[in-house]
Write a protein that holds these residues in place. Structure first.
Motif, short mmCIF file in Angstrom:
data_model
loop_
_atom_site.label_atom_id
_atom_site.label_comp_id
_atom_site.label_asym_id
_atom_site.label_seq_id
_atom_site.Cartn_x
_atom_site.Cartn_y
_atom_site.Cartn_z
N LEU A 407 0.94 -1.13 0.19
CA LEU A 407 -0.05 0.10 -0.15
C LEU A 407 0.70 1.14 -0.13
O LEU A 407 2.08 1.29 0.30
N ARG A 408 0.24 2.18 -0.41
CA ARG A 408 0.88 3.66 -0.46
C ARG A 408 0.00 4.77 0.10
O ARG A 408 -1.25 4.74 -0.13
N SER A 409 0.83 5.51 0.93
CA SER A 409 -0.26 6.96 1.32
C SER A 409 -0.59 7.82 0.17
O SER A 409 0.53 8.37 -0.56
N GLN A 410 -1.73 8.05 -0.38
CA GLN A 410 -2.13 8.81 -1.17
C GLN A 410 -1.65 10.32 -0.74
O GLN A 410 -1.18 10.85 -1.94
N HIS A 411 -1.72 10.77 0.25
CA HIS A 411 -1.50 12.04 0.63
C HIS A 411 0.16 12.27 0.64
O HIS A 411 0.93 13.36 0.07
N LEU A 412 0.97 11.44 1.32
CA LEU A 412 2.34 11.56 1.66
C LEU A 412 3.06 11.05 0.62
O LEU A 412 4.30 11.14 0.80
N GLY A 413 2.71 10.03 -0.11
CA GLY A 413 3.47 9.04 -0.96
C GLY A 413 4.20 8.17 -0.56
O GLY A 413 4.87 7.38 -1.45
N PHE A 414 4.33 8.10 0.83
CA PHE A 414 5.37 6.99 1.15
C PHE A 414 4.57 5.54 1.23
O PHE A 414 3.44 5.37 1.42
N GLU A 415 5.64 4.54 0.90
CA GLU A 415 5.26 3.19 0.79
C GLU A 415 5.35 2.54 2.15
O GLU A 415 6.29 3.08 2.95
N VAL A 416 4.19 1.72 2.64
CA VAL A 416 4.46 1.01 3.68
C VAL A 416 4.94 -0.25 3.53
O VAL A 416 4.31 -0.96 2.60
N PRO A 417 6.23 -0.61 4.02
CA PRO A 417 6.88 -1.79 3.62
C PRO A 417 6.25 -3.10 4.08
O PRO A 417 5.76 -3.42 5.04
N PHE A 418 5.73 -3.91 3.12
CA PHE A 418 4.77 -5.11 3.57
C PHE A 418 5.17 -6.11 2.34
O PHE A 418 4.65 -5.64 1.07
N PRO A 419 5.71 -7.29 2.62
CA PRO A 419 5.93 -8.25 1.51
C PRO A 419 4.45 -8.88 0.87
O PRO A 419 3.78 -9.22 1.92
N VAL A 420 4.09 -8.65 -0.17
CA VAL A 420 2.80 -9.14 -0.85
C VAL A 420 3.06 -10.08 -1.87
O VAL A 420 3.78 -9.84 -2.78
N GLY A 421 2.78 -11.38 -1.70
CA GLY A 421 3.00 -12.35 -2.72
C GLY A 421 2.47 -12.07 -3.96
O GLY A 421 1.27 -11.59 -4.20
N GLU A 422 3.09 -12.89 -4.98
CA GLU A 422 2.45 -12.55 -6.40
C GLU A 422 1.28 -13.36 -6.68
O GLU A 422 0.26 -12.85 -7.08
N ALA A 423 1.11 -14.39 -5.84
CA ALA A 423 0.10 -15.19 -6.07
C ALA A 423 -1.52 -14.60 -5.61
O ALA A 423 -2.40 -14.90 -6.25
N GLY A 424 -1.29 -13.62 -4.61
CA GLY A 424 -2.50 -13.05 -4.34
C GLY A 424 -2.95 -12.07 -5.52
O GLY A 424 -4.45 -11.92 -5.51
N TYR A 425 -2.17 -11.60 -6.49
CA TYR A 425 -2.62 -10.93 -7.39
C TYR A 425 -3.07 -11.61 -8.77
O TYR A 425 -3.67 -11.15 -9.62
N ALA A 426 -2.54 -12.83 -8.74
CA ALA A 426 -2.46 -13.42 -10.21
C ALA A 426 -3.83 -13.85 -10.60
O ALA A 426 -4.12 -13.54 -11.68
N ASN A 427 -4.70 -14.21 -9.55
CA ASN A 427 -6.08 -14.71 -9.95
C ASN A 427 -6.85 -13.45 -10.55
O ASN A 427 -7.66 -13.51 -11.56
N PHE A 428 -6.83 -12.26 -9.98
CA PHE A 428 -7.42 -11.16 -10.28
C PHE A 428 -7.01 -10.63 -11.76
O PHE A 428 -7.69 -10.32 -12.69
N ALA A 429 -5.37 -10.83 -11.77
CA ALA A 429 -4.89 -10.38 -12.97
C ALA A 429 -5.48 -11.24 -14.31
O ALA A 429 -5.56 -10.55 -15.44
N ASP A 430 -5.73 -12.32 -13.84
CA ASP A 430 -6.24 -13.30 -15.23
C ASP A 430 -7.54 -12.78 -15.38
O ASP A 430 -7.62 -13.30 -16.77
N CYS A 431 -8.19 -12.23 -14.95
CA CYS A 431 -9.35 -11.54 -15.36
C CYS A 431 -9.45 -10.37 -16.48
O CYS A 431 -10.43 -10.17 -17.30
N PHE A 432 -8.21 -9.55 -16.41
CA PHE A 432 -8.16 -8.48 -17.38
C PHE A 432 -6.68 -8.26 -18.14
O PHE A 432 -6.76 -7.60 -18.86
N ALA A 433 -5.93 -8.98 -17.60
CA ALA A 433 -4.48 -9.29 -18.27
C ALA A 433 -3.98 -10.61 -18.10
O ALA A 433 -3.01 -10.72 -17.29
#
Lengths: 641, 117
Positions: A407-433
């Motif tokens: 995640l990233r702060s919209q106002h401040l621009g800083f990233e909150v460091p947190f490891p997010v696995g690629e597996a979590g995104y893959a199923n959703f991306a499969d629907c449009f990319a």
């Protein structure tokens, strides 16, 4: 729906090495300038020889609680205490969009220090605070640099393994099952029953749900959405021609979602996050964690059932109280996603869940909801937004390792460091990319592979390190992770990983089977939903249920419109257009059960096999009733004569 | 999976630190084995008697576990230290000496005694 794939050169991270995209860099510069101005403001009392109170308050602007150093004595202990409180306020900001919390803590403690101070700040006071600032700055810079170097190294490793892994994924993901012959295995019906038991209870009841808080991952809304996803996948893949309790269960979940108990969190977040005390419409500004997820959920139900009721005005109305309602339908829910992408297009494009916090994962839900709407109504939202959306995803929300950030702060621009696995995104991306999705899974599977071990029985299993954490009830445990891995593996045809995840679920998660239902007692309801979804899924089912759906001929064919639950369990209900093929099991005991059929040709006679009656004749409404004798797997076929 | 996994991350760190401190101070608890999730155990027709506890984490259970004698002693000690520190700070800021403070306290007690009479 238009599917656009970005970055066909098989890279998965931006070329820019600065660690931030232009919008992020601009936001961070703005933040730094604001801080510099505040810092200078804090210095003014010293330069102008203002009173002791002003000097302490000014010092308090440099760091949260720093003014207490100028107060001296016991009060100096309030400095570290305030810093701790400031961290808590940041969590509150993140947890529930409480943007006022850190501002109040920082500004408030500066004022308090000013009120307490009797002596002017000394050079030592300023020195202590400057040293603390330097320490904090060093800590973060050092950590960021370490992460950057490690990320670049990881990217190199990934780049080396990607081509071969991707080639394997492309082969596995192409092996989709024949939709005309699919049937739920008897063993997997136990997982479906876990979902149906909960979804078929009265709309205002939440038995079997984890009820903890309504802000973060354990919130009811996420359990409801993912339960709907699982049922929608099952409907589309195995029983597109079953309405009855399968449709009722999905509609119940949609109706549940409209209860204030579920969406009322937005009333609070609007107040303390947007400072909006009058309009609590949950499908207006921000809140993609509602609109994106719910849009997917409702759209998926409509796509797989053929039911279009939620396209009607007012069909998804959120009632605040007797006087105020927010009238919506699928089009306006999606309209909120569209208008927000329009609004934020020149900024991050991706937009916030809670006020200020932009989560790429929720924006994946949002983009998928647009894809589903495009499929249902022929709109072109994905074609309009996806290129810019992917560009921003790559430049503003991807780290040096090529991973999408948490995640990233919209106002401040800083990233909150947190490891997010690629597996979590893959199923959703499969629907449009889909090509991008396969790249994500190609990385994920290689990073899961080292965790695959062999158990005492010689079977492969996944052994994850540590105690794990279950986002569905904030407890330790790996059930959620196994469920998530299972879903990804099934979507992309990685059956070896899927079987290993199933084995780990069985061994580690206190699996029990009672009342014809399978559950994992060490997991949250949300984790159990993931595990059940993974059990029901086969190759491409996630994508199929959100952007493809059953064929028009199938949905126009004869339907099983009624069957008793749990007496009659449906493993298959499919029509090629004129016929209907059913596979039924007894949920309680073998014996006679009556079922109802619909969408038959009025007055037409149909041959029946697998039931005592050799033929049925539809009435003038195209309906008929049929008695079936359930014993083990009972296959029934109805064909026009 | 959920969008707000960062919360879990932060909470996890806090919980981890707390657990380490707690274990260091009080040792390993006998009941660390996690009980089954009763929400997951629910099935249609289940009665309250069949599910004796709330399906949400029980705060009363947490309180019972946390309010051990050692914890109460620790909490009272911290409170006393903070109270003493606060009084000393107030006295210092108001320009009173310790003797002044004692005299003021004695006067308050005396007035209270007279009011009671």
């Amino acid at each position: 729906m238009t599917v656009i794939d970005h970055q066909s050169d098989m890279t998965f991270a931006r070329a820019d090495k600065s660690g931030k995209g232009p919008v992020t860099a601009a936001r961070q510069r703005r933040t730094a300038m604001i801080y510099a101005a505040v810092w200078a403001l804090g210095l003014l009392p010293l330069l102008t020889g203002a009173s002791a109170g002003w000097q302490a308050a000014g010092l308090g602007l440099w760091m949260p609680g720093a003014g207490f150093v100028a107060v001296g004595g016991w009060a100096a202990l309030l400095f570290p205490l305030t810093l701790a409180l400031f961290v808590v306020s940041l969590i509150a900001w993140f947890w529930a969009g409480l943007v006022l919390a850190p501002v109040t803590v920082w500004g408030g403690t500066a004022l308090i220090a000013g009120a307490m101070a009797t002596n002017g700040a000394t050079a030592i006071d300023y020195g202590v605070v400057l040293a603390a600032m330097a320490g904090v700055t060093y800590f973060f810079r050092n950590r960021n640099e370490t992460a950057r170097v490690a990320g670049l190294a990881k990217r190199m490793t990934r780049a080396a393994l990607l081509p071969a892994s991707l080639a394997e994924v492309n082969v596995k993901a192409a092996a989709r099952p024949d939709e005309t012959t699919r049937e739920i295995a008897e063993d997997d019906l136990k997982s479906l029953r876990y979902l149906l038991d909960r979804a078929l209870q009265p709309v205002n009841e939440f038995n079997g749900f984890d009820i903890i808080d309504q802000f973060q991952p354990a919130a009811l809304r996420y359990q409801i959405n993912h339960m709907g996803f699982a049922l929608g996948i099952a409907q589309g893949a195995y029983m597109p021609n079953f309405q009855g309790y399968m449709g009722q269960a999905q509609r119940n979940l949609i109706e549940k979602y409209l209860l204030r108990k579920v969406w009322g969190y937005w009333v609070y977040e609007s107040c303390w996050g947007h400072l909006n005390f009058t309009n609590f419409d949950p499908a207006a500004k921000d809140n993609i964690m509602l609109t994106g997820w719910f849009g997917m959920h409702v759209g998926q139900y409509m796509l797989n059932s053929g039911d279009r009721r939620y396209g009607e005005k007012g069909s998804l109305t959120f009632r605040l109280n007797d006087k105020t309602s927010y009238v919506h339908d699928l089009h306006t829910i999606i309209g909120s996603v569209v208008s927000n992408y329009d609004r934020y297009n020149e900024q991050f494009c991706l937009y916030p869940c809670e006020p200020n916090w932009i989560y790429p994962i929720c924006n994946h839900y949002g983009m998928t909801s647009l894809a589903t709407h495009d499929r249902l109504y022929g709109t072109t939202h994905v074609a309009k937004f996806l290129p810019g959306w992917l560009d921003k995803l790559d430049t503003e929300f991807t780290n040096e390792a090529g991973s999408i950030i948490g995640l990233r702060s919209q106002h401040l621009g800083f990233e909150v460091p947190f490891p997010v696995g690629e597996a979590g995104y893959a199923n959703f991306a499969d629907c449009f990319a889909p090509e991008r999705a396969r790249r994500l899974w190609a990385i994920a599977r290689k990073e899961i592979e080292p965790a695959i071990t062999v158990d005492a029985d010689g079977k492969k299993r996944i052994s994850l390190p540590g105690k794990g954490i279950d986002a569905g009830n904030y407890s330790a445990g790996h059930t959620a992770s196994y469920g998530s891995i299972l879903m990804g593996a099934r979507e992309f045809g990685d059956e070896e990983i899927a079987q290993a995840a199933l084995r780990s679920l069985e061994l580690d998660c206190n699996m029990t089977e009672a009342g014809g239902t399978r559950r994992y007692l060490k997991g949250s309801n949300l984790a159990n939903i993931s595990a059940a979804t993974g059990r029901l899924m086969r190759v491409g089912d996630f994508r199929r249920s959100f952007v493809e759906g059953p064929s028009e001929a199938t949905l126009k064919g004869p339907m099983l419109t009624d069957a008793s639950y749990p007496q009659v369990l449906v493993a298959r209900a499919y029509s090629h257009g004129d016929d209907l093929e059913l596979a039924l099991y007894a949920g309680i005991a073998d014996g006679a059960q009556e079922i109802a059929l619909g969408q038959l040709k009025a007055g037409a006679t149909y041959a029946v096999t697998g039931a005592p009656t050799p033929s049925i004749t539809a009435d003038d409404k195209g309906t008929a009733r049929l008695t079936v004798l359930l014993s083990g797997r009972t296959a029934i076929s109805i064909r026009p004569l | 999976m959920a969008c707000c996994a960062f919360a879990v991350f932060l909470l996890g760190q806090i919980a981890f630190a707390w657990e380490r401190v707690r274990t260091f101070v009080f040792g390993i608890r006998a009941d660390t084995e996690r009980p089954p999730n009763l929400a997951v155990l629910w099935q249609p027709g289940a009665t309250a008697a069949a599910l004796p506890l709330s399906t949400a984490p029980s705060w009363t259970h947490w309180l019972r576990r946390t309010l051990t004698p050692q914890m109460i002693i620790l909490a009272v000690s911290v409170e006393l230290m903070m109270g003493a520190g606060g009084l000393a700070f107030i006295a210092h800021q108001a320009g009173y000496s310790a003797a002044d403070l004692n005299a003021a306290l004695a006067m308050i007690c005396q007035n209270g005694h007279m009011a009671a009479l």
